[in-house]
Each structure stands twice: as C-alpha cells, then as structure tokens.
Design a protein around this motif. Structure first.
Motif, PDB file in Angstrom:
ATOM      1  N   PHE A   7      -2.713  -3.088   3.828  1.00  7.17           N
ATOM      2  CA  PHE A   7      -3.037  -2.972   2.412  1.00  7.17           C
ATOM      3  C   PHE A   7      -1.750  -3.129   1.611  1.00  7.17           C
ATOM      4  O   PHE A   7      -0.752  -2.450   1.886  1.00  7.17           O
ATOM      5  N   GLY A   8      -1.782  -3.981   0.583  1.00 11.10           N
ATOM      6  CA  GLY A   8      -0.580  -4.120  -0.214  1.00 11.10           C
ATOM      7  C   GLY A   8      -0.723  -5.056  -1.387  1.00 11.10           C
ATOM      8  O   GLY A   8      -1.706  -5.780  -1.519  1.00 11.10           O
ATOM      9  N   SER A   9       0.295  -5.023  -2.227  1.00 11.74           N
ATOM     10  CA  SER A   9       0.407  -5.917  -3.374  1.00 11.74           C
ATOM     11  C   SER A   9       1.452  -6.976  -3.061  1.00 11.74           C
ATOM     12  O   SER A   9       2.521  -6.643  -2.525  1.00 11.74           O
ATOM     13  N   PRO A  10       1.189  -8.237  -3.386  1.00 10.53           N
ATOM     14  CA  PRO A  10       2.167  -9.295  -3.087  1.00 10.53           C
ATOM     15  C   PRO A  10       3.512  -9.113  -3.789  1.00 10.53           C
ATOM     16  O   PRO A  10       4.515  -9.673  -3.344  1.00 10.53           O
ATOM     17  N   THR A  11       3.543  -8.365  -4.882  1.00  7.83           N
ATOM     18  CA  THR A  11       4.799  -8.179  -5.610  1.00  7.83           C
ATOM     19  C   THR A  11       5.592  -6.957  -5.142  1.00  7.83           C
ATOM     20  O   THR A  11       6.721  -6.765  -5.586  1.00  7.83           O
ATOM     21  N   SER A  12       5.013  -6.143  -4.270  1.00  9.63           N
ATOM     22  CA  SER A  12       5.732  -4.966  -3.775  1.00  9.63           C
ATOM     23  C   SER A  12       6.795  -5.387  -2.765  1.00  9.63           C
ATOM     24  O   SER A  12       6.485  -6.029  -1.758  1.00  9.63           O
ATOM     25  N   PRO A  13       8.055  -5.017  -2.987  1.00  9.33           N
ATOM     26  CA  PRO A  13       9.106  -5.384  -2.026  1.00  9.33           C
ATOM     27  C   PRO A  13       8.944  -4.672  -0.685  1.00  9.33           C
ATOM     28  O   PRO A  13       9.365  -5.196   0.347  1.00  9.33           O
ATOM     29  N   PHE A  14       8.340  -3.491  -0.683  1.00 11.48           N
ATOM     30  CA  PHE A  14       8.115  -2.772   0.567  1.00 11.48           C
ATOM     31  C   PHE A  14       7.022  -3.454   1.383  1.00 11.48           C
ATOM     32  O   PHE A  14       7.109  -3.555   2.609  1.00 11.48           O
ATOM     33  N   VAL A  15       5.994  -3.933   0.709  1.00 12.49           N
ATOM     34  CA  VAL A  15       4.951  -4.704   1.384  1.00 12.49           C
ATOM     35  C   VAL A  15       5.538  -6.010   1.908  1.00 12.49           C
ATOM     36  O   VAL A  15       5.263  -6.428   3.042  1.00 12.49           O
ATOM     37  N   ARG A  16       6.346  -6.642   1.079  1.00  9.30           N
ATOM     38  CA  ARG A  16       6.960  -7.906   1.498  1.00  9.30           C
ATOM     39  C   ARG A  16       7.783  -7.720   2.762  1.00  9.30           C
ATOM     40  O   ARG A  16       7.778  -8.586   3.652  1.00  9.30           O
ATOM     41  N   LYS A  17       8.500  -6.621   2.875  1.00 12.04           N
ATOM     42  CA  LYS A  17       9.313  -6.358   4.064  1.00 12.04           C
ATOM     43  C   LYS A  17       8.453  -6.374   5.320  1.00 12.04           C
ATOM     44  O   LYS A  17       8.823  -6.994   6.334  1.00 12.04           O
ATOM     45  N   VAL A  18       7.300  -5.732   5.269  1.00 12.18           N
ATOM     46  CA  VAL A  18       6.400  -5.709   6.425  1.00 12.18           C
ATOM     47  C   VAL A  18       5.882  -7.112   6.716  1.00 12.18           C
ATOM     48  O   VAL A  18       5.831  -7.550   7.875  1.00 12.18           O
ATOM     49  N   ARG A  19       5.512  -7.842   5.685  1.00 15.77           N
ATOM     50  CA  ARG A  19       4.973  -9.191   5.872  1.00 15.77           C
ATOM     51  C   ARG A  19       6.026 -10.133   6.463  1.00 15.77           C
ATOM     52  O   ARG A  19       5.723 -10.940   7.348  1.00 15.77           O
TER      53      ARG A  19
END
Length: 200
Positions: A7-19
């Motif tokens: 679960f995440g937002s494309p603009t979240s840097p923390f989500v981006r790190k996982v992706r």
C-alpha cells in the motif's frame, strides 16, 4: 516470496524506497502495488496498519511497516535481495538508511509547516528542521564510504531522499552546495529502478 501487496502513494519517498528495492532485486512482479491515499479512512489501509501510514506491506507474515522494517524483511527473506543488505556492511548500510530517513523526516516537517496558513506558521520551526536537513546532507557529502560500493539499501534510501528534496523542496538547492554528491545522485538517478519510480 509469495505474492504480496504494497500500500502506498507514488509520491511518498518511503514508498519509493521499497519499490526501488523490489525492482533492484527483481521482485517487483511478485508484489501488487496498490495506490492509496493515507488520508482516506475508508480504505483497507486502516485495518492493516493502525497508524494509517504508508508504506504498509502485506506478506505471509502479516502486515509490516515502516519502510525500514519492510526493506529489511525483503532483504533477509529473499535471496534475490540479499546483495542489497550484505552481512559485512549491514550496520553501516542501515545507519546510512537511518540518516536518509531522518533527512526526509525533517523535510516532511518543513513541508507540512509551510502548507499551514501564514499566521499559524512557525519560521523558527522551519529553520530548525532546515538546519537538520542541511546537516544530514553535509554528512552524506563528507563521508563518501557509503557510496563507494555497489548499490545497496543505504544508497537507495539516500537517492530517494535527495530525489524527494528536489521534487518538494527545490529551494534548498543542495546540488549547488555539494557538487560531488550531486554527481553521484545524477548517476544513480538514471538507473531504471529510479527512473520508473520517479515522482511527478
């Protein structure tokens, strides 16, 4: 790793790190990325994470959060990702990740404060958090050992943090002050995993 959900937002840097980590490990096709607004209380996110924050990762062990925990789990439980958190450099890499995450924490606080009405805004608070950001960036520039090895979780975390700075707080203009760090960032930012997850 069996099929998982992120679960995440494309603009979240923390989500981006996982992706980015998943892409670098070749595991992204095993994870369903579900775009979600953490402010929306009607979504499944609140049932999976009582804090209602992203990223939240659903796997065979249940719900995992925050991004550091998720990334460690991916690296520890999947041989394809082991090279991104090798045992010999584990603690240094995790410390680099912590510095990058702290940079982001300060940046997010600045952005939240700047979005408040001018009458309610604290310039002192903004200045204090900006000083923390500048100190973190100066440390990343001075200590080059963390970026002397092949790509790892620490480098991914730094790249996502600096990318977010350019996206949300370009006025900081850290690249002018630290050209060597900027050169490293521009090089790593061209990797397919970072290009594919670039916010904006």
């Amino acid at each position: 790793m069996i099929a998982a959900r992120l679960f995440g937002s494309p603009t979240s840097p923390f989500v981006r790190k996982v992706r980015v980590l998943l892409l670098e490990a070749g595991l992204s096709e095993k994870v369903c990325f579900e775009r979600i607004d953490p402010r929306d209380t009607t979504t499944e996110l609140r049932a999976r994470n009582p804090l209602g924050k992203v990223p939240t990762f659903l796997c065979e062990e249940g719900s995992l959060f925050d991004s550091g925990v998720i990334c460690e789990w991916i690296c520890d439980r999947n041989i394809e990702a082991g090279h991104l958190l090798p045992a010999g450099r584990r603690w240094r890499i995790l410390t680099t990740q912590a510095l990058a995450d702290g940079l982001l924490d300060a940046g997010l606080l600045v952005r939240q404060e700047e979005l408040r009405e001018p009458s309610a805004r604290s310039d002192t608070w903004i200045a204090e958090q900006t000083d923390r950001m500048r100190a973190a960036i100066a440390s990343l520039d001075k200590d080059v050992a963390w970026r002397d090895s092949d790509i790892d979780l620490g480098q991914i975390a730094v790249a996502c943090a600096l990318g977010w700075m350019n996206f949300r707080l370009p006025r900081i203009d850290w690249e002018t002050a630290y050209p060597q760090l900027a050169e490293w960032f521009n090089s790593i930012a061209s990797r397919p995993s970072l290009v594919a997850t670039r916010p904006g």
